[in-house]
Design a protein around this motif. Structure first.
Motif, PDB file in Angstrom:
ATOM      1  N   SER A  21     -70.897 -14.358  31.760  1.00 55.39           N
ATOM      2  CA  SER A  21     -70.482 -14.140  30.372  1.00 55.39           C
ATOM      3  C   SER A  21     -71.667 -14.229  29.417  1.00 55.39           C
ATOM      4  CB  SER A  21     -69.421 -15.182  29.988  1.00 55.39           C
ATOM      5  OG  SER A  21     -69.062 -15.047  28.642  1.00 55.39           O
ATOM      6  N   SER A  25     -73.338 -11.046  27.326  1.00 58.97           N
ATOM      7  CA  SER A  25     -73.472 -11.120  25.876  1.00 58.97           C
ATOM      8  C   SER A  25     -74.908 -10.872  25.442  1.00 58.97           C
ATOM      9  CB  SER A  25     -72.996 -12.494  25.388  1.00 58.97           C
ATOM     10  OG  SER A  25     -73.152 -12.607  23.997  1.00 58.97           O
ATOM     11  N   ARG A  29     -73.453  -6.162  26.594  1.00 56.93           N
ATOM     12  CA  ARG A  29     -72.495  -5.474  27.460  1.00 56.93           C
ATOM     13  C   ARG A  29     -71.252  -6.341  27.617  1.00 56.93           C
ATOM     14  NH1 ARG A  29     -75.650  -1.655  30.851  1.00 56.93           N
ATOM     15  NH2 ARG A  29     -77.389  -1.190  29.471  1.00 56.93           N
ATOM     16  N   THR A  30     -70.167  -5.726  28.060  1.00 58.78           N
ATOM     17  CA  THR A  30     -68.999  -6.502  28.443  1.00 58.78           C
ATOM     18  C   THR A  30     -69.281  -7.114  29.812  1.00 58.78           C
ATOM     19  OG1 THR A  30     -67.910  -4.691  29.621  1.00 58.78           O
ATOM     20  CG2 THR A  30     -67.450  -4.896  27.242  1.00 58.78           C
ATOM     21  N   GLU A  31     -68.469  -8.077  30.212  1.00 63.21           N
ATOM     22  CA  GLU A  31     -68.646  -8.682  31.539  1.00 63.21           C
ATOM     23  C   GLU A  31     -68.479  -7.639  32.638  1.00 63.21           C
ATOM     24  OE1 GLU A  31     -66.568 -12.371  32.262  1.00 63.21           O
ATOM     25  OE2 GLU A  31     -66.885 -13.000  30.194  1.00 63.21           O
TER      26      GLU A  31
END
Length: 64
Positions: A21, A25, A29-31
């Motif tokens: 996570s 961040s 990017r998203t996870e």
């Protein structure tokens, strides 16, 4: 700069300094996107472990 942030996040994730996570961040990017990048670069995704002091969902004791 975006590629520098991704490279830095990959390096810190690989060295176990950041969680998935946190690294996602940092990379912007998203996870899910970051996990795909890990796969693309052949970096094994670690299982997430709860952070120290993480609360579980349970009611607080009453102070009657």
């Amino acid at each position: 700069m975006h590629s520098h942030a991704l490279t830095q996040a990959l390096t810190l994730y690989r060295s176990e300094t950041l969680t998935l996570s946190q690294a996602a961040s940092r990379a912007g990017r998203t996870e899910e996107e970051f996990a795909a990048v890990l796969h693309q670069y052949g970096i094994e995704q670690r299982p997430e472990t709860p952070t120290v002091g993480a609360q579980t969902e349970r009611p607080a004791p009453r102070a009657d």
